[in-house]
Design a protein around this motif. Structure first.
Motif, mmCIF file in Angstrom:
data_model
loop_
_atom_site.group_PDB
_atom_site.id
_atom_site.type_symbol
_atom_site.label_atom_id
_atom_site.label_comp_id
_atom_site.label_asym_id
_atom_site.label_seq_id
_atom_site.Cartn_x
_atom_site.Cartn_y
_atom_site.Cartn_z
ATOM 1 N N LEU A 191 32.909 28.365 39.561
ATOM 2 C CA LEU A 191 34.121 29.493 38.451
ATOM 3 C C LEU A 191 33.593 30.973 39.135
ATOM 4 N N ARG A 192 33.838 31.069 40.473
ATOM 5 C CA ARG A 192 33.212 32.353 40.791
ATOM 6 C C ARG A 192 34.868 32.766 40.954
ATOM 7 N N LEU A 193 34.651 34.403 41.958
ATOM 8 C CA LEU A 193 35.810 34.941 42.605
ATOM 9 C C LEU A 193 34.997 35.433 43.934
ATOM 10 N N HIS A 194 33.366 35.648 44.037
ATOM 11 C CA HIS A 194 32.303 35.961 45.312
ATOM 12 C C HIS A 194 31.661 34.921 45.343
ATOM 13 N N ASP A 195 31.473 34.694 47.319
ATOM 14 C CA ASP A 195 31.533 33.655 47.902
ATOM 15 C C ASP A 195 32.026 32.571 47.718
ATOM 16 N N ASN A 196 33.874 32.647 47.507
ATOM 17 C CA ASN A 196 34.086 31.476 47.175
ATOM 18 C C ASN A 196 35.535 31.126 48.475
ATOM 19 N N PRO A 197 34.925 29.962 49.020
ATOM 20 C CA PRO A 197 35.493 29.290 50.494
ATOM 21 C C PRO A 197 36.470 28.502 49.892
ATOM 22 N N VAL A 198 36.529 28.393 48.340
ATOM 23 C CA VAL A 198 37.462 27.248 48.901
ATOM 24 C C VAL A 198 39.068 28.418 47.962
ATOM 25 N N LEU A 199 39.069 29.401 47.730
ATOM 26 C CA LEU A 199 40.056 30.017 46.855
ATOM 27 C C LEU A 199 40.079 31.278 47.852
ATOM 28 N N CYS A 200 39.287 31.396 49.173
ATOM 29 C CA CYS A 200 39.511 32.392 50.301
ATOM 30 C C CYS A 200 40.461 31.654 51.163
ATOM 31 N N ALA A 201 40.031 30.714 51.149
ATOM 32 C CA ALA A 201 41.308 29.510 51.852
ATOM 33 C C ALA A 201 42.326 29.275 51.668
ATOM 34 N N ALA A 202 42.295 29.014 50.327
ATOM 35 C CA ALA A 202 44.032 28.892 49.909
ATOM 36 C C ALA A 202 44.577 29.926 49.807
ATOM 37 N N ASP A 205 36.265 34.645 31.248
ATOM 38 C CA ASP A 205 36.110 36.038 32.399
ATOM 39 C C ASP A 205 36.820 35.355 33.333
ATOM 40 N N LEU A 206 36.413 34.365 34.020
ATOM 41 C CA LEU A 206 37.792 33.879 35.909
ATOM 42 C C LEU A 206 38.892 34.986 35.303
ATOM 43 N N ASP A 207 39.468 34.604 34.258
ATOM 44 C CA ASP A 207 40.395 34.462 34.167
ATOM 45 C C ASP A 207 40.514 36.708 34.002
ATOM 46 N N SER A 208 39.991 36.670 33.749
ATOM 47 C CA SER A 208 39.953 38.615 33.874
ATOM 48 C C SER A 208 39.646 38.820 34.852
ATOM 49 N N GLU A 209 38.755 38.170 35.687
ATOM 50 C CA GLU A 209 38.346 39.092 37.024
ATOM 51 C C GLU A 209 39.728 38.510 37.726
ATOM 52 N N LEU A 210 40.730 37.780 37.972
ATOM 53 C CA LEU A 210 41.325 37.504 37.924
ATOM 54 C C LEU A 210 42.650 38.675 37.909
ATOM 55 N N ARG A 211 42.705 38.531 36.722
ATOM 56 C CA ARG A 211 44.088 39.457 36.427
ATOM 57 C C ARG A 211 44.213 40.857 36.594
ATOM 58 N N LYS A 212 42.460 41.189 37.048
ATOM 59 C CA LYS A 212 42.596 42.574 37.298
ATOM 60 C C LYS A 212 42.544 42.640 38.987
ATOM 61 N N ARG A 213 42.709 41.216 39.343
ATOM 62 C CA ARG A 213 43.513 41.664 40.633
ATOM 63 C C ARG A 213 44.875 40.870 40.858
ATOM 64 N N GLY A 214 45.164 41.096 39.703
ATOM 65 C CA GLY A 214 47.225 40.819 39.805
ATOM 66 C C GLY A 214 47.197 39.094 39.684
ATOM 67 N N GLY A 215 45.954 38.467 39.662
ATOM 68 C CA GLY A 215 46.374 37.271 39.246
ATOM 69 C C GLY A 215 46.117 36.556 37.853
ATOM 70 N N ARG A 216 45.756 35.235 37.252
ATOM 71 C CA ARG A 216 45.957 35.017 36.439
ATOM 72 C C ARG A 216 45.210 33.305 36.606
ATOM 73 N N LEU A 217 43.926 32.775 35.618
ATOM 74 C CA LEU A 217 44.180 31.669 35.741
ATOM 75 C C LEU A 217 45.310 30.466 34.687
ATOM 76 N N VAL A 218 44.926 29.705 35.315
ATOM 77 C CA VAL A 218 45.929 28.431 34.807
ATOM 78 C C VAL A 218 45.360 27.623 34.432
#
Length: 452
Positions: free
Chosen positions: A12-23, A60-73
């Motif tokens: 549940l993170r944005l830093h060093d998350n290969p899953v998110l980066c690959a997607a 927190d994950l939703d907040s950090e995604l929103r800072k980058r133009g996204g959001r958590l579903v």
């Protein structure tokens, strides 16, 4: 426009998350998805402390995604059914998920693969996301896992840890509906001293640890009163911190304390590779000694409630109930006391820990309990930890005991770990029980049962 789905589990993170980066590389838009999984609730793993910590993590994950133009579903229900529906709705080209080692995680992967077969949405499972080194990557000759930690640690150290990937600057999310995140305030039964979850908190703790406490870890890790530990285990469990990143940053610090800390992270990987190879060890003895465990409801209740009459054991059990966390030295002592002094089945203790521990992880919890019970990977399966000696060694002035067992707050240092030795007039004033069993009696009973 192409879409890929990121199924967040224990990452549940944005830093060093290969899953998110690959997607993000895979498609024009992504769906960062978390499912409140009915299956986890059915297994009893979704207990109040972990649900509360999870609520913090998701907010927190939703907040950090929103800072980058996204959001958590967020969705609720069966995880496979929710993924299948979402893949169909968005015509997703791929589903990305971190690999796990528990029976539940491997079964989830199998079900996802079956549900997506022929749909045009491929399943991509990423290794070394939850652990620093992929379980099963390091193997001894002719065997499917390491059963002893020291040779594993040598290979683990020589193999090195994958490179860290940067957090994305921009996250493009497909337009799909989402359920609300369950607020922590609405969750009942939470330990009053539970720590706060979330990647932001985890990274703040990591920075403080690396700049201060880690240098003294080698000497201070067993100081239960000083609590000279990182307190990062819940964040590693939920994946708000990356184990690989923590290893890299700790090694850069360079002290002997940092190396001792990294060794503990290797223990975490060691237990994951054991469970990956022997999934039945979550519920069955890894190495059976034919134990015929005792059932004593009164003694077990005393252990559960921190009323055994042994101050160090009782302090640790009360810390667990108040904080949803326990110092590692305390975990070893209370586990030894239950399984070897009381000779009660390790599964009783493992279930209780999982009912409260915010860092309750199947691999580490079950395998550590088996280590303490002598049914796991310990090369000295019949060792018994004396709670009086342990208390005098690791809480010499009794500060830890006095904090968690306030009935003993005024007991002099010389008696703090043996209050039954107080003069009769002082002992009579204590609202504290006598020991539920003599240590020599418990040890003799255990050794006879084991045939030592």
């Amino acid at each position: 426009m192409t879409v890929s789905i990121v199924l967040f589990t224990s990452d549940l993170r944005l830093h060093d998350n290969p899953v998110l980066c690959a997607a993000l590389r895979d498609a024009d838009r992504i769906v960062p998805l978390f499912v409140y999984d009915d299956g986890l609730r059915a297994t009893g793993f979704a207990v109040p402390n972990r649900r509360a910590f999870l609520a913090d993590c998701l907010e927190d994950l939703d907040s950090e995604l929103r800072k980058r133009g996204g959001r958590l579903v967020v969705r609720g229900g069966d995880v496979v059914e929710q993924v299948r529906k979402l893949a169909k709705e968005t015509e997703a080209v791929a589903l990305h998920v971190a690999g796990g080692v528990s029976r539940y995680a491997t079964r989830r992967e199998e079900r996802l693969r079956g549900a997506l077969e022929g749909s045009g949405c491929r399943l991509v499972v990423h290794d070394a996301v939850i652990t620093a080194v992929t379980p099963g990557e390091l193997l001894p000759a002719g065997k499917d896992h390491y059963a002893v930690f020291t040779p594993y640690f040598r290979r683990w150290s020589a193999a090195g840890v994958r490179d860290v990937v940067a957090a994305p600057r921009k996250v493009r999310v497909a337009d799909v509906s989402s359920d609300p995140v369950l607020p922590r305030a609405e969750i009942t039964g939470v330990s009053p001293g539970l720590d706060t979850g979330g990647e932001s908190t985890g990274r703040r703790l990591l920075r403080a640890w690396l700049s201060g406490g880690i240098a003294g870890y080698e000497d201070g890790q067993d100081d239960v009163a000083g609590d000279a530990t990182s307190r990062l285990s819940p964040h590693l469990h939920f994946g708000t911190l990356s184990a690989a990143e923590v290893v890299h940053r700790a090694l850069r610090e360079g002290s002997s304390g940092a190396r001792a800390f990294v060794r503990q992270l290797a223990w975490r990987d060691f237990h994951h590779q054991v469970l990956a190879a022997r999934p039945q060890s979550a519920a069955r003895d890894y190495r059976s000694h034919g134990d015929r465990w005792r059932t004593d409801k009164k003694e077990t209740a005393a252990w559960l409630n921190g009323r055994t009459g042994y101050p160090f054991v009782d302090a640790a059990m009360r810390q667990l109930r108040h904080q949803g966390w326990m110092h590692n030295r305390g975990r070893l002592v209370v586990a030894s006391f239950l399984t070897k002094t009381l000779y009660v089945d390790w599964r009783v203790g493992a279930r209780h820990f999982l009912s409260l521990l915010v860092d309750g992880d199947v691999a580490n919890n079950q395998m550590n309990w088996q280590w303490a019970a002598g049914t796991g990977t310990d090369t000295r399966p019949n060792r018994v930890l004396n709670p009086v000696i342990q208390g005098k060694r690791f809480d010499p002035d009794g500060s830890y005991v006095r904090r968690w067992v306030p009935e003993l707050a005024d007991v002099p240092k010389r008696y703090i770990h043996e209050p039954w030795k107080l003069p009769d007039k002082d002992r009579a004033r204590l609202d504290y029980p006598d020991p539920i069993v003599e240590l020599t009696e418990g040890r003799a009973r255990f050794e006879q049962a084991r045939g030592v």
